[in-house]
Write a protein that holds these residues in place. Structure first.
Motif, PDB file in Angstrom:
ATOM      1  N   GLN A   1       0.823  -1.210   0.000  1.00  0.00           N
ATOM      2  CA  GLN A   1       0.000   0.000   0.000  1.00  0.00           C
ATOM      3  C   GLN A   1       0.859   1.264   0.000  1.00  0.00           C
ATOM      4  O   GLN A   1       0.533   2.243  -0.675  1.00  0.00           O
ATOM      5  N   VAL A   2       1.939   1.250   0.760  1.00  0.00           N
ATOM      6  CA  VAL A   2       2.841   2.412   0.806  1.00  0.00           C
ATOM      7  C   VAL A   2       3.429   2.691  -0.573  1.00  0.00           C
ATOM      8  O   VAL A   2       3.415   3.831  -1.066  1.00  0.00           O
ATOM      9  N   ILE A   3       3.935   1.639  -1.224  1.00  0.00           N
ATOM     10  CA  ILE A   3       4.565   1.826  -2.540  1.00  0.00           C
ATOM     11  C   ILE A   3       3.520   2.224  -3.574  1.00  0.00           C
ATOM     12  O   ILE A   3       3.752   3.115  -4.406  1.00  0.00           O
ATOM     13  N   ALA A   4       2.362   1.588  -3.528  1.00  0.00           N
ATOM     14  CA  ALA A   4       1.300   1.906  -4.487  1.00  0.00           C
ATOM     15  C   ALA A   4       0.890   3.364  -4.382  1.00  0.00           C
ATOM     16  O   ALA A   4       0.704   4.056  -5.398  1.00  0.00           O
ATOM     17  N   ASP A   5       0.753   3.863  -3.158  1.00  0.00           N
ATOM     18  CA  ASP A   5       0.341   5.252  -2.965  1.00  0.00           C
ATOM     19  C   ASP A   5       1.426   6.212  -3.447  1.00  0.00           C
ATOM     20  O   ASP A   5       1.142   7.243  -4.069  1.00  0.00           O
ATOM     21  N   GLU A   6       2.666   5.845  -3.182  1.00  0.00           N
ATOM     22  CA  GLU A   6       3.778   6.720  -3.562  1.00  0.00           C
ATOM     23  C   GLU A   6       3.922   6.831  -5.077  1.00  0.00           C
ATOM     24  O   GLU A   6       4.303   7.885  -5.600  1.00  0.00           O
ATOM     25  N   TYR A   7       3.619   5.748  -5.798  1.00  0.00           N
ATOM     26  CA  TYR A   7       3.796   5.734  -7.251  1.00  0.00           C
ATOM     27  C   TYR A   7       2.461   5.778  -8.003  1.00  0.00           C
ATOM     28  O   TYR A   7       2.386   5.396  -9.169  1.00  0.00           O
ATOM     29  N   ASP A   8       1.439   6.293  -7.338  1.00  0.00           N
ATOM     30  CA  ASP A   8       0.094   6.300  -7.907  1.00  0.00           C
ATOM     31  C   ASP A   8       0.011   7.071  -9.225  1.00  0.00           C
ATOM     32  O   ASP A   8      -0.803   6.741 -10.087  1.00  0.00           O
ATOM     33  N   GLU A   9       0.828   8.086  -9.392  1.00  0.00           N
ATOM     34  CA  GLU A   9       0.773   8.897 -10.605  1.00  0.00           C
ATOM     35  C   GLU A   9       1.839   8.494 -11.619  1.00  0.00           C
ATOM     36  O   GLU A   9       2.111   9.239 -12.565  1.00  0.00           O
ATOM     37  N   SER A  10       2.430   7.349 -11.437  1.00  0.00           N
ATOM     38  CA  SER A  10       3.514   6.907 -12.328  1.00  0.00           C
ATOM     39  C   SER A  10       3.045   5.756 -13.217  1.00  0.00           C
ATOM     40  O   SER A  10       1.879   5.377 -13.208  1.00  0.00           O
ATOM     41  N   ASN A  11       3.986   5.180 -13.951  1.00  0.00           N
ATOM     42  CA  ASN A  11       3.688   4.036 -14.814  1.00  0.00           C
ATOM     43  C   ASN A  11       3.780   2.712 -14.054  1.00  0.00           C
ATOM     44  O   ASN A  11       3.656   1.644 -14.643  1.00  0.00           O
ATOM     45  N   LEU A  12       4.010   2.784 -12.744  1.00  0.00           N
ATOM     46  CA  LEU A  12       4.146   1.579 -11.923  1.00  0.00           C
ATOM     47  C   LEU A  12       2.884   1.341 -11.100  1.00  0.00           C
ATOM     48  O   LEU A  12       2.458   2.202 -10.334  1.00  0.00           O
ATOM     49  N   ARG A  13       2.285   0.181 -11.274  1.00  0.00           N
ATOM     50  CA  ARG A  13       1.145  -0.217 -10.449  1.00  0.00           C
ATOM     51  C   ARG A  13       1.623  -1.305  -9.490  1.00  0.00           C
ATOM     52  O   ARG A  13       2.508  -2.108  -9.823  1.00  0.00           O
ATOM     53  N   VAL A  14       1.035  -1.316  -8.301  1.00  0.00           N
ATOM     54  CA  VAL A  14       1.506  -2.207  -7.241  1.00  0.00           C
ATOM     55  C   VAL A  14       0.304  -2.852  -6.566  1.00  0.00           C
ATOM     56  O   VAL A  14      -0.609  -2.154  -6.092  1.00  0.00           O
TER      57      VAL A  14
ATOM     58  N   SER B   1      -4.619  -4.565 -16.662  1.00  0.00           N
ATOM     59  CA  SER B   1      -4.682  -4.148 -15.259  1.00  0.00           C
ATOM     60  C   SER B   1      -3.962  -2.826 -15.004  1.00  0.00           C
ATOM     61  O   SER B   1      -3.725  -2.474 -13.852  1.00  0.00           O
ATOM     62  N   GLN B   2      -3.649  -2.083 -16.064  1.00  0.00           N
ATOM     63  CA  GLN B   2      -2.809  -0.905 -15.877  1.00  0.00           C
ATOM     64  C   GLN B   2      -3.449   0.173 -15.001  1.00  0.00           C
ATOM     65  O   GLN B   2      -2.756   1.054 -14.501  1.00  0.00           O
ATOM     66  N   ASN B   3      -4.752   0.115 -14.778  1.00  0.00           N
ATOM     67  CA  ASN B   3      -5.417   1.089 -13.901  1.00  0.00           C
ATOM     68  C   ASN B   3      -5.748   0.513 -12.525  1.00  0.00           C
ATOM     69  O   ASN B   3      -6.457   1.140 -11.732  1.00  0.00           O
ATOM     70  N   THR B   4      -5.234  -0.691 -12.246  1.00  0.00           N
ATOM     71  CA  THR B   4      -5.478  -1.341 -10.964  1.00  0.00           C
ATOM     72  C   THR B   4      -4.234  -1.228 -10.094  1.00  0.00           C
ATOM     73  O   THR B   4      -3.173  -1.715 -10.466  1.00  0.00           O
ATOM     74  N   THR B   5      -4.354  -0.576  -8.949  1.00  0.00           N
ATOM     75  CA  THR B   5      -3.187  -0.440  -8.066  1.00  0.00           C
ATOM     76  C   THR B   5      -3.643  -0.297  -6.624  1.00  0.00           C
ATOM     77  O   THR B   5      -4.761   0.146  -6.341  1.00  0.00           O
ATOM     78  N   GLY B   6      -2.781  -0.719  -5.713  1.00  0.00           N
ATOM     79  CA  GLY B   6      -3.053  -0.604  -4.294  1.00  0.00           C
ATOM     80  C   GLY B   6      -4.048  -1.616  -3.761  1.00  0.00           C
ATOM     81  O   GLY B   6      -4.601  -1.429  -2.676  1.00  0.00           O
ATOM     82  N   GLN B   7      -4.266  -2.706  -4.483  1.00  0.00           N
ATOM     83  CA  GLN B   7      -5.308  -3.671  -4.114  1.00  0.00           C
ATOM     84  C   GLN B   7      -4.715  -4.995  -3.631  1.00  0.00           C
ATOM     85  O   GLN B   7      -3.693  -5.436  -4.129  1.00  0.00           O
ATOM     86  N   VAL B   8      -5.391  -5.623  -2.676  1.00  0.00           N
ATOM     87  CA  VAL B   8      -5.148  -7.026  -2.349  1.00  0.00           C
ATOM     88  C   VAL B   8      -6.287  -7.799  -2.985  1.00  0.00           C
ATOM     89  O   VAL B   8      -7.448  -7.605  -2.640  1.00  0.00           O
TER      90      VAL B   8
END
Length: 245
Positions: A178-191, A234-241
């Protein structure tokens, strides 16, 4: 996610790292990614198992994989930095990383947890995932759409008696994601993180030795979610379990 359609070549030209690639879910993920067009980097601690996966990928007509023999329990920060640098040099970028390798430790009453088991489980399941992520992110940011996928568990969102260090480590894994996903939310990296659910693996058999594994999902059964999170769908999916079952 059982119903996600894995299209042929949906991972073509992608470079994907899989940890724990020698057996279980990691092995199946590596084989599946290669079948769908990816070049796979196989990371694990047992060279013979990695070589068997390598041979199977080649026999199936997949792109030649790379092998990285590394024991997360003994690896250093510099090992991960060097690996990421080598990936950048050889491939130019990294499209995906499935951080699948984990250590179960032991199922025991809380007051009986052995300190060394605690330390080793946290080292493999938390510290190694943190150091891997730190090292890999710069190389992943070189990709157009990158996907970093952690591995959680049902005991990572609700603690369970006797699961001790493993449960705590999976809570930490979800927090790290969640920390990494939030930090890179506006980037090309989804987590994201996957909870694979009850799956027929050697680790599951260790935790539930009396269980009939024929009643469980196989690693192949749960691959739709693993492919979805590595695909551009899934490029718009991030921060999810996300539960695989």
């Amino acid at each position: 996610m059982f119903n996600y359609t894995m299209k042929d070549n949906c991972l073509a030209k992608k470079v994907i790292l899989v940890t724990g690639a020698g057996s279980g879910i990691g092995r199946q993920a590596a084989l599946t990614y290669a079948k769908l067009g990816a070049t796979v980097i196989l990371l694990g601690k047992t060279v013979q198992k990695l070589e068997q996966v390598y041979d199977e990928i080649i026999a199936n007509g997949g792109a030649e994989p790379a092998i990285v023999p590394l024991d997360l329990k003994g690896a250093t920060q510099q090992n991960y930095i060097d690996m990421s640098s080598t990936i950048a040099q050889q491939f130019g970028h990294l499209d995906g990383a499935l951080l699948n390798a984990s250590m179960l430790g032991e199922l025991t009453p809380y007051t009986h947890i052995h300190q060394q088991i605690w330390d080793d489980t946290i080292k493999v399941n938390v510290t190694a995932q943190h150091l891997l992520s730190q090292a890999l992110i710069p190389t992943m940011l070189k990709a157009d759409n990158a996907s970093l996928v952690f591995t959680s568990s049902g005991v990572g969102s609700k603690g369970r008696a006797y699961w001790g260090a493993y449960s705590v480590s999976k809570f930490a894994t979800e927090g790290l994601m969640q920390v990494i996903a939030d930090e890179y939310d506006e980037s090309n990296l989804r987590v994201n993180a996957i909870n694979p659910g009850a799956t027929a693996t050697a680790m599951r058999a260790t935790a539930y030795p009396a269980e009939d594994q024929s009643t469980l999902a196989t690693p192949e059964d749960i691959m739709p979610l693993y492919v979805y999170l590595m695909s551009d769908d899934s490029q718009n999916t991030t921060g999810q379990v996300i539960k695989a079952q």
